[in-house]
Design an enzyme around this catalytic site. Structure first.
Site, PDB file in Angstrom:
ATOM      1  CB  SER A 163      -0.965   0.010   1.185  1.00 26.39           C
ATOM      2  OG  SER A 163      -0.264   0.170   2.399  1.00 26.39           O
TER       3      SER A 163
ATOM      4  CE  LYS B 140      -3.051   2.365   4.706  1.00 30.12           C
ATOM      5  NZ  LYS B 140      -2.986   1.469   3.512  1.00 30.12           N
TER       6      LYS B 140
END
Length: 244
Positions: A40, A102
Site C-alpha cells: 500500500s 500511511k
C-alpha cells in the site's frame, strides 16, 4: 569449578536480562521496529522492509506500549503530525488491534477530495509530475504497470506515488472534511491502498504510534523486477534509507 560455572551462568542471565530490559525500553520510548506486509505504500516502502518508527515524534499513549494496555487514553508529551509524514497508527476492530502505515494528507479542518485520480486539498489541485512508467511483478504474483509520479503537497513536501489508473476504486470520492483531532491518511500506492478514502476513515490523534524514519534492512523480493540494487537475493538498496 562448580562455583565458577554457577557464576558464569548468573552473569549470562544478568546480561540477557539487561539486553531484554534495554530492548523493551528502547522500542517503547524511542524507536519501535515494524515490518511492511503489503504494497500500500509503494514505491516509498516495499513489502519486506523493516523500519524504525519514532515513538517520541507524536508523544505517547496506550499504543506506545506492548499489548496496548489502556493506561493512557490521551496522549502525553504530544506534538501533532505534519502533512506529508509517513506515520504508523493502530486501529482496534472486533477485539483485535492492527497496525497500519500511511501518509498524512489531510489535517484537522482540511477539505479532501479525489477527482479523476487527482488529489484536491482545500479546493486546490495538488501538483504531480510524471517520473516514469514502471512494470513489475507484485508481491502477490501479478504483473502491474503503473505510472510513477512525484506529488508536491501544499507545505512543499515532495513524495512519489503509484497510479495504475485514474479511474480506480478510490479515484473519485465525495468531499471529506477532516474533524478536529483527526487526520486523513492515504497510501502512496493510490490504487492499492485501503485508507481514509475507504473503510479506515479519519484517524484520531490518539491512535498514532509514531513517525516512520528509516528502513533498517529489507527482505524485499529482488525477483519483482524493480530498479532496486540487489546482490543476489539481498536488496542492499533498501538498507538504511531515510523515509521521505
Amino acid at each position: 569449578m562448580a562455583e565458577q560455572t554457577t557464576n558464569s551462568i548468573k552473569q549470562f542471565i544478568k546480561d540477557i536480562l539487561f539486553v531484554a530490559v534495554f530492548y523493551v525500553l528502547f522500542t517503547t520510548f524511542a524507536w519501535g521496529s515494524f515490518h511492511i506486509p503489503s504494497g500500500s505504500m509503494e514505491p516509498t516502502l516495499e513489502v519486506g522492509d523493516r523500519i524504525f518508527v519514532s515513538k517520541f515524534a507524536y508523544g505517547y499513549n496506550q499504543y506506545s506500549f506492548y499489548f496496548d494496555p489502556p493506561i493512557l487514553k490521551d496522549r502525553v508529551l504530544s506534538s501533532n503530525p505534519e502533512r506529508g509524514d509517513v506515520a504508523v497508527f493502530t486501529l482496534s476492530r472486533n477485539g483485535e488491534t492492527t497496525d497500519f502505515i500511511k501518509r498524512v494528507i489531510g489535517l484537522p479542518g482540511d477539505k479532501i477530495m479525489m477527482r479523476n485520480g487527482r488529489l484536491f486539498i482545500n479546493d486546490k489541485l495538488i501538483e504531480r509530475n510524471l517520473v516514469r512508467q514502471v512494470t513489475y511483478t507484485s508481491y502477490l504474483g501479478g504483473e502491474r504497470k503503473v505510472n510513477e509520479y512525484e506529488e508536491t503537497l501544499p507545505n512543499g513536501v515532495k513524495h512519489r506515488i503509484y497510479e495504475e489508473t485514474d479511474q480506480g476504486r478510490y479515484d473519485n470520492t465525495r468531499l471529506f472534511v477532516v474533524p478536529e483531532n483527526h487526520y486523513f491518511m492515504m497510501g502512496d500506492n493510490r490504487d492499492g491502498s485501503n485508507d481514509s478514502r475507504g473503510t479506515l476513515g479519519f484517524i484520531n490523534i490518539n491512535n498514532f504510534v509514531g513517525e516512520a524514519n528509516i528502513t533498517t534492512f529489507s527482505l524485499y523480493d529482488c525477483d519483482q523486477g524493480k530498479d532496486i540494487s540487489c546482490l543476489g537475493p539481498i536488496p542492499y538498496g533498501r538498507f538504511f534509507n531515510l523515509i521521505d
